[in-house]
Design a protein around this motif. Sequence first.
Motif, PDB file in Angstrom:
ATOM      1  N   ARG A   1       4.104  -3.255  -9.053  1.00 38.98           N
ATOM      2  CA  ARG A   1       4.357  -2.421  -7.878  1.00 38.98           C
ATOM      3  C   ARG A   1       5.845  -2.198  -7.652  1.00 38.98           C
ATOM      4  O   ARG A   1       6.273  -1.122  -7.222  1.00 38.98           O
ATOM      5  CB  ARG A   1       3.724  -3.072  -6.633  1.00 38.98           C
TER       6      ARG A   1
ATOM      7  N   ARG B   1      -7.341   9.218 -11.186  1.00 40.74           N
ATOM      8  CA  ARG B   1      -5.893   8.970 -11.317  1.00 40.74           C
ATOM      9  C   ARG B   1      -5.245  10.013 -12.229  1.00 40.74           C
ATOM     10  O   ARG B   1      -4.126  10.470 -11.960  1.00 40.74           O
ATOM     11  CB  ARG B   1      -5.652   7.572 -11.869  1.00 40.74           C
TER      12      ARG B   1
ATOM     13  N   LEU C   1       0.852  -1.195   0.000  1.00 40.06           N
ATOM     14  CA  LEU C   1       0.000   0.000   0.000  1.00 40.06           C
ATOM     15  C   LEU C   1       0.885   1.240   0.000  1.00 40.06           C
ATOM     16  O   LEU C   1       1.396   1.653   1.043  1.00 40.06           O
ATOM     17  CB  LEU C   1      -0.928  -0.002   1.223  1.00 40.06           C
TER      18      LEU C   1
ATOM     19  N   PRO D   1      -0.849  -0.530  -9.388  1.00 39.37           N
ATOM     20  CA  PRO D   1       0.112   0.458  -8.868  1.00 39.37           C
ATOM     21  C   PRO D   1       1.264   0.733  -9.839  1.00 39.37           C
ATOM     22  O   PRO D   1       2.434   0.491  -9.533  1.00 39.37           O
ATOM     23  CB  PRO D   1       0.603  -0.196  -7.579  1.00 39.37           C
TER      24      PRO D   1
ATOM     25  N   ALA E   1      -8.635  -2.932  -4.583  1.00 36.89           N
ATOM     26  CA  ALA E   1      -7.386  -2.417  -5.135  1.00 36.89           C
ATOM     27  C   ALA E   1      -6.192  -3.338  -4.915  1.00 36.89           C
ATOM     28  O   ALA E   1      -5.294  -3.409  -5.758  1.00 36.89           O
ATOM     29  CB  ALA E   1      -7.082  -1.045  -4.546  1.00 36.89           C
ATOM     30  N   VAL E   2      -6.146  -4.032  -3.781  1.00 37.80           N
ATOM     31  CA  VAL E   2      -4.994  -4.869  -3.438  1.00 37.80           C
ATOM     32  C   VAL E   2      -5.415  -6.331  -3.501  1.00 37.80           C
ATOM     33  O   VAL E   2      -6.281  -6.759  -2.743  1.00 37.80           O
ATOM     34  CB  VAL E   2      -4.444  -4.530  -2.039  1.00 37.80           C
TER      35      VAL E   2
ATOM     36  N   THR F   1      -7.406   5.424  -3.334  1.00 38.53           N
ATOM     37  CA  THR F   1      -8.517   4.666  -2.757  1.00 38.53           C
ATOM     38  C   THR F   1      -9.343   5.524  -1.806  1.00 38.53           C
ATOM     39  O   THR F   1     -10.567   5.360  -1.720  1.00 38.53           O
ATOM     40  CB  THR F   1      -7.987   3.425  -2.030  1.00 38.53           C
TER      41      THR F   1
ATOM     42  N   PHE G   1      -6.892  -0.088 -10.442  1.00 32.35           N
ATOM     43  CA  PHE G   1      -6.101   0.320  -9.285  1.00 32.35           C
ATOM     44  C   PHE G   1      -4.641  -0.129  -9.381  1.00 32.35           C
ATOM     45  O   PHE G   1      -3.896   0.010  -8.412  1.00 32.35           O
ATOM     46  CB  PHE G   1      -6.706  -0.258  -8.005  1.00 32.35           C
TER      47      PHE G   1
ATOM     48  N   GLU H   1       0.555   6.761  -2.898  1.00 35.66           N
ATOM     49  CA  GLU H   1      -0.255   7.099  -4.070  1.00 35.66           C
ATOM     50  C   GLU H   1      -1.527   6.249  -4.120  1.00 35.66           C
ATOM     51  O   GLU H   1      -2.611   6.763  -4.395  1.00 35.66           O
ATOM     52  CB  GLU H   1       0.561   6.882  -5.349  1.00 35.66           C
ATOM     53  N   LEU H   2      -1.378   4.947  -3.833  1.00 36.47           N
ATOM     54  CA  LEU H   2      -2.550   4.078  -3.857  1.00 36.47           C
ATOM     55  C   LEU H   2      -3.495   4.412  -2.713  1.00 36.47           C
ATOM     56  O   LEU H   2      -4.727   4.359  -2.875  1.00 36.47           O
ATOM     57  CB  LEU H   2      -2.107   2.617  -3.776  1.00 36.47           C
TER      58      LEU H   2
END
Length: 719
Positions: free
Chosen positions: A290, A341, A141, A307, A167-168, A149, A305, A144-145
């Motif tokens: 990521r 975004r 996490l 990354p 998102a994750v 969110t 979402f 930015e994420l």
Amino acid sequence: MSSENGASRAEGDGGAEGAPPEQLALIRESVRKAKTPRAKPRTWRGAALAKELPVARVLVDKGVLHLDRYFDYAVPEELDAQAQPGVRVRVRFGAGRHRVREGRREGGGLIDGFLVERRAESDYTGPLAALAQVVSPEPVLSEELLSLTRAVADRYAGSLADVLQLAVPPRSARAEQRPSPAPLPPPKPPEPASWGRYEHGGAFLDALASGGSPRAVWNALPGPLWSEELALAVAATLASGRGALVVVPDGRAAARVDAALTALLGTGRHALLTAEAGPEKRYAQWLAVRRGSVRAVVGTRAAMFAPVQNLGLVAIWDDGDDSHSEQHAPQPHARDVLLLRAALDKCAFLLGGFACTVEAAQLVESGWARPLVAGREQVRRAAPLVRTVGDDDLARDEAARAARLPTLAWQTAREGLRHGPVLVQVPRRGYAPRMACAQCRAPARCRHCSGSLQGQDAGVLRCHWCGREESAWHCPECGGFRLRAQVVGARRTAEELGRAFPAVPVRTSGREHVLDTVPGTPALVVSTPGAEPVAEGGYAAALLLDGWAMLVRPDLRAGEDALRRWIAAGALVRPQSEGGTVVVVAEPTLRPVQALVRWDPVGHAVRELAERAELGFPPVSRMAAVSGTPAAVAEFLASVELPPDAEVLGPVPIPPTPPGRPRRPGAPPPGEHWDRALVRVPPGSGAALAAALKTAQAARMARGGGEAVRVRIDPADIG
């Protein structure tokens, strides 16, 4: 343990200069930092704490609004090195969570969470419970994420924990243990190629390659080159040293863009994020993104979402497709997430499709995005010839009265089969969903509940409301006993066409079995909307049957959706110069039909937007749907402090879901009666509406004991 009001966020508007006022207000509200006074440091009794930053601020995985905040925990010394911002942790949460005895916390169960921040002090005045476990040292996490969110949660009046679940992806230990490859150097800027067919297409690619952030709404020309053009946009962005993200509606579209990128750039430069890959492989791909090993992503809805490091471009294809709307709370739409975004990361934005939604038209009209279109002469060269069959034509057509294939459609199919495959689009799957009197065309209805009768595979009539079988039906209007299919499904259409063209193979593509491609040899391909396979060399012709069934739906988007599905099918047909012809069975004077004949989806969207502006309909206004039992909806509306310019429409009863049909979003559970109210606000008040509804819903959940109320922001099915 303590709580803090809201997330820690960066100040400013996130680079939203030039965004529409509604978008700008949302970004500013979402990234505003809360300033709170610092308290004196405390210790955790019975164990040594981390010497520096001994307080961990944790977001617990509880998707309820009254717990949508951070909780402070002590960091034991043995977890100091692993307990870094962004990692997954487990903490005690529940009854007895404030009681600490001899260094051990009483009560409460273990729950997952994310460590958001390490702090020197906590604002809570009592003793802190300790982190129970660091699940993985992988920081999943990022700041930015987290900002993204939180912005999505605020926009849709949802909880941050619910958005993070979208998102994750779930953790896979084996995927985390694999080393990610080193990132490849940026490729060379690509040549414009087919982008040269569009006005300013080459300039758009040049801007991406030079590090610019253009924002465009792209009306793609018919044909198979759209995936290659998306790949060129991604390649131009990678050439500038930045990352790119492309979101498409389904796995078939993702596979086409994936193949185009591989052909253009080779392997190792992009990741494919789709559900078909499986949890472990998908998580491994997500981790590579990521960690910065891969700079480009192509995927379906959940990839919105992803990354991506140093994001330079977000793109969405066919934003009107229902698949872009998430079904899990708080039900965000991929288009709106990518708009957030683009504003937060100050990156380029590309919305593309064969058709054009009113939301896309609004982005252009507001000046936030520029149109990326081809000239009319280029459109005429690329589009097929479109012909119509209306009600008057059907009334004079003996063949159409005897069967459901008009003479013009039959002749077009026969001529097309001499040169290649012919596509037949029908708006229903299955056999014969609805029946009507063969003599007067009156709908066949159930004697018990007046629901529509459906024909089953074994020839049995059944009501689609109450499920009763009907064995002795007769028409109450004319007394007739003969039935005909009012809307014939794909399988029945395939049978009829097989009898009409006995020497031609017939293929079907629908929900149960979707074909990706078909050969370029003569064949009839019967498909439901959205399941049309790509034909090698393009279809020689296409028949769009029962067009009225797509236009009479009691939905605000009925005309837009019908045109989008027709154009998507027509885009698979060869150009008019090569004999490509499309026949649509619908009233020629209707606006969507005229837009199809002219191949002018942008003009249709602009006119729809103007009408909605006059009537105060979305997307010009913002709307929320509040549904539940009549008493619960009335109580909720009485308690919420709506903005002064809010207007409440309703409540009205929600029709129940017919037996055997999947439950629609917002529909009541079986056996329950629900009402729904719509709350409408003008532009600029959407963020205030979402905040008010979220506050009222959180207070209601904190009290507990009441009947559930569902809140949806900007629902797609407002009727």
